[in-house]
Design an enzyme around this catalytic site. Structure first.
Site, PDB file in Angstrom:
ATOM      1  N   LYS A  17       0.818  -1.221   0.000  1.00  0.00           N
ATOM      2  CA  LYS A  17       0.000   0.000   0.000  1.00  0.00           C
ATOM      3  C   LYS A  17       0.853   1.273   0.000  1.00  0.00           C
ATOM      4  CE  LYS A  17      -1.129   0.082   5.000  1.00  0.00           C
ATOM      5  NZ  LYS A  17      -0.808   1.387   5.548  1.00  0.00           N
ATOM      6  N   ASP A  18       2.147   1.153   0.315  1.00  0.00           N
ATOM      7  CA  ASP A  18       3.040   2.320   0.254  1.00  0.00           C
ATOM      8  C   ASP A  18       3.573   2.587  -1.150  1.00  0.00           C
ATOM      9  OD1 ASP A  18       2.809   2.741   2.973  1.00  0.00           O
ATOM     10  OD2 ASP A  18       4.624   1.623   3.488  1.00  0.00           O
ATOM     11  N   ARG A  31      -8.875   8.157   4.188  1.00  0.00           N
ATOM     12  CA  ARG A  31      -9.796   7.067   3.829  1.00  0.00           C
ATOM     13  C   ARG A  31     -10.529   6.559   5.066  1.00  0.00           C
ATOM     14  NH1 ARG A  31      -9.180   1.975   4.917  1.00  0.00           N
ATOM     15  NH2 ARG A  31      -7.002   2.295   5.495  1.00  0.00           N
ATOM     16  N   ARG A  32      -9.777   6.289   6.137  1.00  0.00           N
ATOM     17  CA  ARG A  32     -10.417   5.799   7.369  1.00  0.00           C
ATOM     18  C   ARG A  32     -11.334   6.845   7.965  1.00  0.00           C
ATOM     19  NH1 ARG A  32      -4.581   3.490   9.272  1.00  0.00           N
ATOM     20  NH2 ARG A  32      -4.750   1.409   8.355  1.00  0.00           N
ATOM     21  N   ARG A  88       0.444  10.644  13.880  1.00  0.00           N
ATOM     22  CA  ARG A  88       1.519  10.169  13.011  1.00  0.00           C
ATOM     23  C   ARG A  88       2.527   9.370  13.825  1.00  0.00           C
ATOM     24  NH1 ARG A  88       3.832  12.111   8.690  1.00  0.00           N
ATOM     25  NH2 ARG A  88       4.821  10.082   8.848  1.00  0.00           N
ATOM     26  N   ARG A 148       2.693   5.366  17.775  1.00  0.00           N
ATOM     27  CA  ARG A 148       1.253   5.638  17.877  1.00  0.00           C
ATOM     28  C   ARG A 148       0.625   4.931  19.081  1.00  0.00           C
ATOM     29  NH1 ARG A 148      -0.963   4.981  11.777  1.00  0.00           N
ATOM     30  NH2 ARG A 148       1.126   4.381  11.183  1.00  0.00           N
ATOM     31  N   CYS A 165      -2.569   9.253  -1.672  1.00  0.00           N
ATOM     32  CA  CYS A 165      -2.702   9.491  -0.220  1.00  0.00           C
ATOM     33  C   CYS A 165      -3.625  10.652   0.089  1.00  0.00           C
ATOM     34  CB  CYS A 165      -1.329   9.816   0.376  1.00  0.00           C
ATOM     35  SG  CYS A 165      -0.564   8.394   1.121  1.00  0.00           S
TER      36      CYS A 165
END
Length: 356
Positions: free
Chosen positions: A93-94, A144-145, A162, A168, A256
């Site tokens: 996904k990166d 997105r979330r 972040r 986190r 992104c």
């Protein structure tokens, strides 16, 4: 250079250097890929080279604000280009849907659980997002979330967070700022932190990011030895799902900085792709599902491998017809949403995000 890999057999001792980010999760993921390669090619010696990327260094800005598509990959690709490393392990996904010239994804490994997970502050243990008190603050660095969850759980507030997984979790546990944070289930499982998963979000609550849960091995496109070696790690179902997802995102010109989400499943030789776009607050959205047949064998009149990449992925061990069908599915679904006004939703989302 003399070929060291022929007919699946390594003919010559050689050290293969593997590039990775320095974070604990990146190292765990890279170790797992190296272990799979070592089992298949015991005569090869692998050396891991860890480095920091731009995304690892910029910790005070939301990812969607930085505007750079290759935040976690550029330094690794530079090392690959300079031949300081022979292959690089990424979270798929990166990786941008269009890779720089000269590179390709030579392997997409079997996907871990692609869904998002909720990790709760110790004081909220036993709760779910729906049972959290009004105005509870949820930490997520993903547009997105946030867009999907604002829509589903309007009683909650969302705030950017972040840092790598360790950072986190520390912010969640040691401060009273957040009631919960949203993370990829796959990362938590790979770190051995299953016990922190308080809730796994199903697609009806929150669809996942393109490629989420899958590991990718990036190589130099013309390095046939390395390409042949890493291709042993391809998982056919994961490859087809991720090609459809990446084709969908690329055709939408998403990244992104816009809320785009997907969900895929292969069942009875059919690949189903659900894709959606959202406004930043989740109030406006478009979603649709399409399917295609991916049951092709190399014997089914399949054309021989022609060196083609499919949204950056080279998979000559998988049926060419199936790869084509998966990519076409992603493009067709993107076109369907674009015909319904997806471009307008994404343009406004991008402008609003840039203005914030």
């Amino acid at each position: 250079m003399e070929s060291f890999f022929q007919d699946g057999v390594v003919h010559k001792d050689r050290v293969i250097r593997v590039g990775t980010r320095k974070s604990q999760l990146a190292r765990i993921q890279t170790d797992s890929v190296v272990e799979m390669l070592s089992q298949r090619f015991p005569a090869v010696e692998f050396e891991i080279v860890a480095m920091s990327t731009t995304g690892d260094k910029i910790l005070d800005t939301a990812l969607s604000k930085i505007g750079e598509k290759s935040l976690f990959t550029k330094e690794l690709e530079n090392a690959l280009e300079r031949k300081e490393v022979d292959l690089v392990v990424h979270s798929l996904k990166d990786l941008p849907t269009t890779l720089p010239p000269g590179f390709t994804i030579g392997a997409v490994c079997k996907r871990e659980n692609p869904h998002d997970a909720v990790v709760f502050h110790p004081k909220c243990t036993g709760k779910t997002l729906s049972t959290l008190p009004e105005r509870s603050v949820i930490g997520t660095s993903s547009l997105r979330r946030a867009a999907q969850l604002k829509r589903k759980f309007p009683h909650l507030d969302f705030k950017d967070i972040r840092g790598n997984l360790n950072t986190r979790l520390k912010k969640l546990d040691e401060k009273e700022e957040f009631s919960a944070i949203i993370l990829a289930t796959a990362g938590l499982l790979r770190m051995g932190w299953e016990s922190r998963v308080g809730q796994i979000l199903k697609p009806e609550d929150c669809m996942y990011a393109v490629g989420q849960g899958a590991l990718a091995v990036e190589v130099r496109a013309k390095d046939q030895d390395i390409l042949n070696m890493v291709s042993a790690l391809h998982d056919s179902e994961t490859v087809l799902r991720c090609i459809a997802e990446r084709a969908f995102l690329r055709h939408l010109e998403g990244g992104c900085s816009v809320p785009v989400a997907v969900s895929t499943v292969v069942k009875d030789s059919q690949l189903y792709l659900t894709g959606a776009v959202y406004s930043l607050d989740g109030s406006d959205s478009l979603q649709a599902t399409m399917q295609t047949d991916v049951h092709f064998s190399h014997e089914d009149g399949d054309s021989p491998y022609d060196g083609a990449q499919h949204v950056g992925i080279t998979a000559k061990t998988i049926s060419h017809c199936a790869l084509e069908a998966a990519e076409a599915l992603g493009i067709d679904l993107a076109n369907l949403l674009l015909s319904k006004g997806a471009k307008q939703i994404l343009t406004v989302a991008r402008q609003l995000n840039d203005a914030q």
